[in-house]
Motif scaffolding. Structure first.
Motif, mmCIF file in Angstrom:
data_model
loop_
_atom_site.group_PDB
_atom_site.id
_atom_site.type_symbol
_atom_site.label_atom_id
_atom_site.label_comp_id
_atom_site.label_asym_id
_atom_site.label_seq_id
_atom_site.Cartn_x
_atom_site.Cartn_y
_atom_site.Cartn_z
ATOM 1 N N SER A 7 27.260 -17.796 -21.652
ATOM 2 C CA SER A 7 28.423 -16.971 -21.998
ATOM 3 C C SER A 7 29.099 -16.405 -20.743
ATOM 4 C CB SER A 7 27.989 -15.826 -22.917
ATOM 5 O OG SER A 7 26.998 -15.026 -22.283
ATOM 6 N N TYR A 34 24.526 -9.503 -17.866
ATOM 7 C CA TYR A 34 23.897 -9.300 -19.176
ATOM 8 C C TYR A 34 24.117 -10.525 -20.059
ATOM 9 C CZ TYR A 34 23.278 -4.401 -17.954
ATOM 10 O OH TYR A 34 22.894 -3.238 -17.327
ATOM 11 N N THR A 36 23.165 -11.978 -24.027
ATOM 12 C CA THR A 36 22.702 -11.586 -25.355
ATOM 13 C C THR A 36 21.903 -12.731 -25.960
ATOM 14 O OG1 THR A 36 24.602 -10.140 -25.696
ATOM 15 C CG2 THR A 36 23.373 -10.810 -27.653
ATOM 16 N N SER A 38 19.670 -14.169 -29.130
ATOM 17 C CA SER A 38 19.443 -13.976 -30.565
ATOM 18 C C SER A 38 18.199 -14.739 -30.999
ATOM 19 C CB SER A 38 20.666 -14.450 -31.370
ATOM 20 O OG SER A 38 20.889 -15.824 -31.165
ATOM 21 N N ALA A 69 12.701 -7.267 -23.903
ATOM 22 C CA ALA A 69 13.651 -7.792 -22.924
ATOM 23 C C ALA A 69 12.924 -8.198 -21.642
ATOM 24 C CB ALA A 69 14.734 -6.756 -22.624
ATOM 25 N N TYR A 142 19.174 -9.245 -31.996
ATOM 26 C CA TYR A 142 19.925 -9.494 -30.764
ATOM 27 C C TYR A 142 19.359 -8.617 -29.657
ATOM 28 C CZ TYR A 142 23.204 -11.743 -33.936
ATOM 29 O OH TYR A 142 23.762 -12.561 -34.886
ATOM 30 N N GLU A 144 19.721 -7.608 -25.563
ATOM 31 C CA GLU A 144 20.539 -7.684 -24.348
ATOM 32 C C GLU A 144 19.608 -7.779 -23.148
ATOM 33 O OE1 GLU A 144 24.744 -5.779 -23.316
ATOM 34 O OE2 GLU A 144 23.122 -4.325 -23.163
ATOM 35 N N GLU A 174 21.139 -19.259 -22.667
ATOM 36 C CA GLU A 174 20.638 -18.429 -23.779
ATOM 37 C C GLU A 174 19.676 -19.224 -24.650
ATOM 38 O OE1 GLU A 174 24.781 -16.664 -22.889
ATOM 39 O OE2 GLU A 174 23.795 -18.612 -22.810
#
Length: 208
Positions: A7, A34, A36, A38, A69, A142, A144, A174
């Motif tokens: 992204s 950052y 994200t 999922s 995280a 989700y 971060e 991701e």
């Protein structure tokens, strides 16, 4: 090349000559990015339980800031370490393609319907259709993830290198992170909280 492998699209920006010039402070801020991530909500809950078990077993050895995280970041870091140590791109591509099929592709639901052959004769036929109704256990979590720009870029470069082995199927950074994590948590679910896995995480935390 106009493909985007995350992204953040860092590789494409570099190739297009888009470079931020914000001074030292701006560099320190912008160097952290950052993403994200999922995942199925159950797998998110399972990770929280795994971390709680680690805390129960190793008490003060587990840093207060260790959460899902950090776990995701650690697993991705391990994955990149294997890449840097010379893992074959074809093997990496096969691993990621299998993970993408396993975790990201919708599985069609089979349904038997009656198909008329004549006015009075019917036969059963099996058809496949995608189930768009999400069950409660299909909720999505989700997370971060804060990472260095270089770590994201390394994943994007890898994704581009793998294209010749994935037959054009693109895999984002991701998706890489999610695949590595879900494989880890599947192992936890099948093998339980083995001491070997827990000690491996603990050892990595000490170097993290």
């Amino acid at each position: 090349m106009k493909k985007s492998y995350s992204s953040l699209n860092i590789l494409q920006k570099r190739l297009s000559g888009v470079i931020d010039s914000k001074g030292l402070f701006g560099f320190l801020i912008s160097n952290r990015k950052y993403l994200t991530i999922s995942m199925p909500y159950y797998d998110y809950i399972r990770a929280k339980i795994f971390i709680e078990d680690l805390r129960d077993n190793y008490k003060e050895e587990i840093p207060y800031q260790f959460d899902i995280a950090v776990l995701l970041h650690m697993l991705y870091d391990d994955f990149l370490t294997q890449v840097k140590k010379g893992a074959k791109n074809e093997q990496i591509a096969n691993y990621l393609l299998a993970g993408k099929r396993r975790y990201f592709q919708k599985k069609p639901q089979q349904k038997r319907v009656m198909k008329p052959i004549t006015q009075y004769i019917f036969e059963f036929e099996t058809i496949e259709e995608e189930d768009d109704v999400k069950a409660e256990e299909d909720k999505t979590a989700y997370i971060e993830l804060r990472m260095r720009e270089s770590e994201v870029l390394r994943g994007e470069v890898l994704a581009h290198d793998l294209l010749c082995f994935t037959k054009g199927v693109e895999i984002s950074v991701e998706e890489m992170i999610t695949i590595v994590y879900l494989d880890f948590i599947q192992n936890v679910k099948s093998e339980g909280n083995s001491l070997k896995v827990q000690k491996s995480i603990l050892s990595h935390l000490k170097r993290y």
